[in-house]
Enzyme design. Sequence first.
Site, PDB file in Angstrom:
ATOM      1  N   CYS A 116       1.152  -1.288   0.129  1.00  0.00           N
ATOM      2  CA  CYS A 116       0.155   0.195   0.151  1.00  0.00           C
ATOM      3  C   CYS A 116       0.906   1.217  -0.573  1.00  0.00           C
ATOM      4  O   CYS A 116       1.633   1.424   0.673  1.00  0.00           O
ATOM      5  CB  CYS A 116      -0.883  -0.576   1.591  1.00  0.00           C
ATOM      6  SG  CYS A 116      -1.279   1.600   1.995  1.00  0.00           S
ATOM      7  N   ASN A 164      11.400  -0.136  -7.533  1.00  0.00           N
ATOM      8  CA  ASN A 164      11.761  -0.628  -8.510  1.00  0.00           C
ATOM      9  C   ASN A 164      10.041  -0.902  -9.962  1.00  0.00           C
ATOM     10  O   ASN A 164       9.279  -1.185  -8.938  1.00  0.00           O
ATOM     11  CB  ASN A 164      12.031  -1.838  -8.911  1.00  0.00           C
ATOM     12  CG  ASN A 164      12.283  -3.216 -10.167  1.00  0.00           C
ATOM     13  OD1 ASN A 164      13.090  -2.319 -10.552  1.00  0.00           O
ATOM     14  ND2 ASN A 164      11.703  -3.773 -10.527  1.00  0.00           N
ATOM     15  N   GLU A 165      10.074   0.248 -10.586  1.00  0.00           N
ATOM     16  CA  GLU A 165       8.721  -0.588 -11.613  1.00  0.00           C
ATOM     17  C   GLU A 165       7.613   0.119 -10.735  1.00  0.00           C
ATOM     18  O   GLU A 165       6.957  -1.099 -10.200  1.00  0.00           O
ATOM     19  CB  GLU A 165       8.728  -1.411 -12.228  1.00  0.00           C
ATOM     20  CG  GLU A 165      10.069  -2.058 -13.068  1.00  0.00           C
ATOM     21  CD  GLU A 165       9.816  -2.467 -14.260  1.00  0.00           C
ATOM     22  OE1 GLU A 165       9.007  -3.414 -13.821  1.00  0.00           O
ATOM     23  OE2 GLU A 165      10.211  -2.537 -15.490  1.00  0.00           O
ATOM     24  N   CYS A 193      -7.584  -0.772  -0.277  1.00  0.00           N
ATOM     25  CA  CYS A 193      -7.964  -0.548   1.337  1.00  0.00           C
ATOM     26  C   CYS A 193      -8.572   0.821   2.238  1.00  0.00           C
ATOM     27  O   CYS A 193      -9.000   1.768   1.327  1.00  0.00           O
ATOM     28  CB  CYS A 193      -5.942  -0.309   2.293  1.00  0.00           C
ATOM     29  SG  CYS A 193      -5.116   0.998   2.796  1.00  0.00           S
ATOM     30  N   CYS A 230      -6.294   4.020   2.005  1.00  0.00           N
ATOM     31  CA  CYS A 230      -6.284   4.658  -0.167  1.00  0.00           C
ATOM     32  C   CYS A 230      -7.217   4.668   0.013  1.00  0.00           C
ATOM     33  O   CYS A 230      -7.961   6.606  -0.468  1.00  0.00           O
ATOM     34  CB  CYS A 230      -6.357   3.250  -0.353  1.00  0.00           C
ATOM     35  SG  CYS A 230      -4.412   2.805  -0.725  1.00  0.00           S
ATOM     36  N   GLU A 268      17.036  -0.845 -18.247  1.00  0.00           N
ATOM     37  CA  GLU A 268      16.994  -1.824 -18.351  1.00  0.00           C
ATOM     38  C   GLU A 268      16.423  -3.213 -19.637  1.00  0.00           C
ATOM     39  O   GLU A 268      15.782  -1.646 -20.193  1.00  0.00           O
ATOM     40  CB  GLU A 268      16.120  -3.117 -17.247  1.00  0.00           C
ATOM     41  CG  GLU A 268      16.258  -2.837 -16.297  1.00  0.00           C
ATOM     42  CD  GLU A 268      14.810  -3.752 -14.865  1.00  0.00           C
ATOM     43  OE1 GLU A 268      14.447  -4.552 -15.473  1.00  0.00           O
ATOM     44  OE2 GLU A 268      15.059  -3.501 -14.115  1.00  0.00           O
ATOM     45  N   TRP A 301       9.285 -13.842 -19.771  1.00  0.00           N
ATOM     46  CA  TRP A 301       7.806 -14.192 -18.821  1.00  0.00           C
ATOM     47  C   TRP A 301       6.707 -13.357 -20.200  1.00  0.00           C
ATOM     48  O   TRP A 301       5.473 -13.299 -20.031  1.00  0.00           O
ATOM     49  CB  TRP A 301       7.622 -12.767 -18.098  1.00  0.00           C
ATOM     50  CG  TRP A 301       8.499 -11.305 -18.391  1.00  0.00           C
ATOM     51  CD1 TRP A 301       9.829 -11.473 -17.890  1.00  0.00           C
ATOM     52  CD2 TRP A 301       8.082 -10.455 -18.951  1.00  0.00           C
ATOM     53  NE1 TRP A 301      10.773 -10.141 -18.426  1.00  0.00           N
ATOM     54  CE2 TRP A 301       9.201  -9.410 -19.378  1.00  0.00           C
ATOM     55  CE3 TRP A 301       6.790 -10.148 -19.777  1.00  0.00           C
ATOM     56  CZ2 TRP A 301       9.158  -8.145 -19.839  1.00  0.00           C
ATOM     57  CZ3 TRP A 301       6.842  -9.235 -21.027  1.00  0.00           C
ATOM     58  CH2 TRP A 301       7.901  -7.938 -20.891  1.00  0.00           C
ATOM     59  N   GLU A 335      12.622 -16.006 -11.905  1.00  0.00           N
ATOM     60  CA  GLU A 335      13.184 -15.825 -12.886  1.00  0.00           C
ATOM     61  C   GLU A 335      14.901 -15.859 -13.493  1.00  0.00           C
ATOM     62  O   GLU A 335      15.486 -15.676 -13.808  1.00  0.00           O
ATOM     63  CB  GLU A 335      13.792 -14.189 -12.618  1.00  0.00           C
ATOM     64  CG  GLU A 335      12.784 -13.413 -12.529  1.00  0.00           C
ATOM     65  CD  GLU A 335      12.937 -11.541 -12.778  1.00  0.00           C
ATOM     66  OE1 GLU A 335      14.006 -11.106 -12.097  1.00  0.00           O
ATOM     67  OE2 GLU A 335      11.595 -11.136 -13.123  1.00  0.00           O
ATOM     68  N   PHE A 387      14.930 -18.186 -15.516  1.00  0.00           N
ATOM     69  CA  PHE A 387      15.229 -18.475 -17.263  1.00  0.00           C
ATOM     70  C   PHE A 387      15.495 -17.377 -17.509  1.00  0.00           C
ATOM     71  O   PHE A 387      14.963 -17.424 -18.724  1.00  0.00           O
ATOM     72  CB  PHE A 387      14.042 -19.771 -17.314  1.00  0.00           C
ATOM     73  CG  PHE A 387      14.211 -21.403 -17.038  1.00  0.00           C
ATOM     74  CD1 PHE A 387      15.423 -21.826 -17.427  1.00  0.00           C
ATOM     75  CD2 PHE A 387      13.311 -21.470 -16.444  1.00  0.00           C
ATOM     76  CE1 PHE A 387      15.642 -23.034 -16.613  1.00  0.00           C
ATOM     77  CE2 PHE A 387      13.341 -22.777 -16.457  1.00  0.00           C
ATOM     78  CZ  PHE A 387      14.200 -23.539 -16.628  1.00  0.00           C
ATOM     79  N   HIS A 388      15.574 -16.549 -17.052  1.00  0.00           N
ATOM     80  CA  HIS A 388      15.553 -15.309 -17.683  1.00  0.00           C
ATOM     81  C   HIS A 388      17.258 -14.806 -18.033  1.00  0.00           C
ATOM     82  O   HIS A 388      18.062 -14.824 -16.446  1.00  0.00           O
ATOM     83  CB  HIS A 388      14.813 -14.268 -16.790  1.00  0.00           C
ATOM     84  CG  HIS A 388      15.068 -12.775 -17.684  1.00  0.00           C
ATOM     85  ND1 HIS A 388      16.233 -11.638 -17.697  1.00  0.00           N
ATOM     86  CD2 HIS A 388      14.259 -11.965 -17.846  1.00  0.00           C
ATOM     87  CE1 HIS A 388      15.011 -10.688 -18.876  1.00  0.00           C
ATOM     88  NE2 HIS A 388      14.058 -10.595 -18.347  1.00  0.00           N
TER      89      HIS A 388
HETATM   90  C1  GLA Z   1      11.212  -5.537 -14.915  1.00  0.00           C
HETATM   91  C2  GLA Z   1      12.096  -5.605 -13.842  1.00  0.00           C
HETATM   92  C3  GLA Z   1      13.111  -6.872 -12.929  1.00  0.00           C
HETATM   93  C4  GLA Z   1      12.433  -7.393 -13.900  1.00  0.00           C
HETATM   94  C5  GLA Z   1      12.553  -8.138 -15.233  1.00  0.00           C
HETATM   95  C6  GLA Z   1      12.714  -9.045 -16.419  1.00  0.00           C
HETATM   96  O1  GLA Z   1      11.511  -4.881 -16.015  1.00  0.00           O
HETATM   97  O2  GLA Z   1      12.509  -4.548 -13.030  1.00  0.00           O
HETATM   98  O3  GLA Z   1      13.040  -6.692 -11.860  1.00  0.00           O
HETATM   99  O4  GLA Z   1      11.919  -8.374 -13.694  1.00  0.00           O
HETATM  100  O5  GLA Z   1      11.133  -7.186 -15.576  1.00  0.00           O
HETATM  101  O6  GLA Z   1      12.050  -8.778 -17.299  1.00  0.00           O
HETATM  102 ZN    ZN Z   2      -4.231   1.020   0.250  1.00  0.00          ZN
END
Ligand code: GLA
Ligand code: ZN
Length: 682
Positions: free
Chosen positions: A123, A157-158, A165, A168, A316, A324, A364, A366-367
Amino acid sequence: MAQRFAPATPKFPHMLHGGDYNPEQWLDQPEVLEEDIRLFRKAHINCVSLGIFSWAKLEPEEGVYDFGWLDEIIDRLYANGIYTVLATPSGARPQWLAQKYPEVLRVRPDGLRNFYGHRQNHCYTSPLYREKVTQIDTLLAEHYANHPAVILWHISNEFGGECHCELCQAAFREWVQKKYGTLDKLNHAWWANFWSHTYTDWSQVHSPSPVGETSVHGLDLDWRRFVTHQTIDFMKTEIAAVKAVNPDIPVTTNMMTMYTYELNYFAFRDALDVISWDNYPEWHNPYMGNEEVAKDCAMTHDMMRSLQKKPFLLMECTPNATNWQGVSKLKKPGMHQLSVIEAVAHGADSGQYFQLRQSRGSCEKFHSAVISNTGTENTRTFREVTDIGTVLEQLSDRVYGSGTPAETAILFDTENKWALDKCQGPRNIGLDYFGNIRRNYSYFWKNGINVDIIDSTFDLSGYKLVIAPMLYLFRDGIQEKLRRFVRDGGTLVTTCFTGVVNDTDLSFLGEATGDKLSDVLGLWVEEVDSLYDCESNRTTWNGKSYSLKELCEICHPTTCETLAVYETDFYAGKPVLTKNQFGKGVAYHVSASADTDFFHALYAKLAAACDLTYAIRTAVPDGISLTWRQSDTEKLIFVQNFGDSAAAVQLDQPYENVLSGETVSGSLNIEKYGFAVLAKQI
Ligand code: GLA
Ligand code: ZN
């Protein structure tokens, strides 16, 4: 070295080559770090992103910290000339934290609280989560913000997703109350009298939910605005924590694509020092050629650059296959280098990867990675990464910090995208906003005319040509901005389904009104016909025939001139392309979803009329895309071949080939998936 922009990473002002590195997965095998350092050096890797998912190692128990392992890694890398992009670990929290404080766990739209698991699953409102994140961020900053190796903060990260909730909901109610002030204004803005959904108390305001309200489009829009606001607010608490220790280390956060459902990335631009994003295209797929894939990547690169109108970072991309996507295909030989160069060509000052070393287990494993589980440098991936690392090193002095000047802007507005996604009619099988943007973008991408991708909040002065495809929702003030732009001499292109609703998704009233820009376009729209996928209309313009699909508006000219008309159906003879002189400028309207060829023809004409700058004035062969950057002293032209065979570009004058040092002129051959960087002094 002439530079246009201040360096993205002042402590290490060079093209970055590196990426996500997760040594916390290998702490019990010290020889792994040893080997990684050797291989990083060999692959010309000069920076790593550390600590992105390290919270459980940094704070194994509440209030118990262990930074020793990270100290050692940062120091060892630095001693080997490798810098650190240091992440705040808020993207994934430890088990103990969620177990002890369940309020940090995200609640789904149907009201169910998630179990612990995954990442970005918390959250953003929870005061407790913010407090815990601030604590660990502050400690990290105190420990590392003055370390010579640390060049950039990678905030979380992303960011993504939303939480429903009670915390929110309360924050949303407060946000809504602040925006509207009175329930009358709220009810009007959301047209809540429809189906008797009138709000009689602020406590009735609740996020949209599949088991609750989905019909109030104004609510939906405001919820998305709130989610963006709350995510940025959360990010700002993180930024404040790290900046409090050393304000000189720049901050970024890694974004995803330009059409993310939840977040309006344009709203992030003022909070960050540097824009960065993660690019995962599906090269070599059977339903869309590589040229189309490349076009989409370029468009997103252009948007990321446009956010702050300066170089961005490719934070990245995958060194080879992801794991994925529906089918995770290998990048065919050459495509990795070309795709990194494409980012640079559109304004990136880096080529960074997920990931440097492959995980051994979990989702991940296999990435692909620069160093795979085979552990050897004798791989195609490692060689290609090394090759592009060498290229980036070679280009750095010339390219780093150089600009990407654009005289054309395409408006891609996230709030408009949200509204179109929801709008119920006229074509629920797809209005394809993104496709409309892409078709308008195509000519410029191919022919080497730089384009900014901006939203309705940007200043338009300085552009010669502004294109607003399918701008259905007019955010407050955009009419006046576009009107002034044309009146002052600009060229505007609008397309079908433009100017239909206002900022809160209420339809504009009246036929030829300024609200809908009817004065600027010199027409008004009476009806919109929707076409099935198997249907099309046609038009002929300048002797060539073009296909029209999806939406066909039936317009009435007031002051505009009609340049092309529909050829079939009961509206045959009605305008498809119009031109209206307005003030010193001119506005064109394309009243149907025209095909890419139509827009190529239109923009070839408008590029000449507006005197737009090309990378090189030449006939660009299939597969090739051109673009250019510029420093104080030279124009750098990127010639990229996304086609499956070699192609020759006719040069208009001699150029320096930056990578070979030779002078090239006449016909320049570019291999399949090859590229060249050409320079000319200015
Ligand atoms: C995203 C995430 C990473 C990873 C890649 C895999 O961009 O930021 O941590 O999971 O995808 O492609
Ligand atoms: Zn929340």
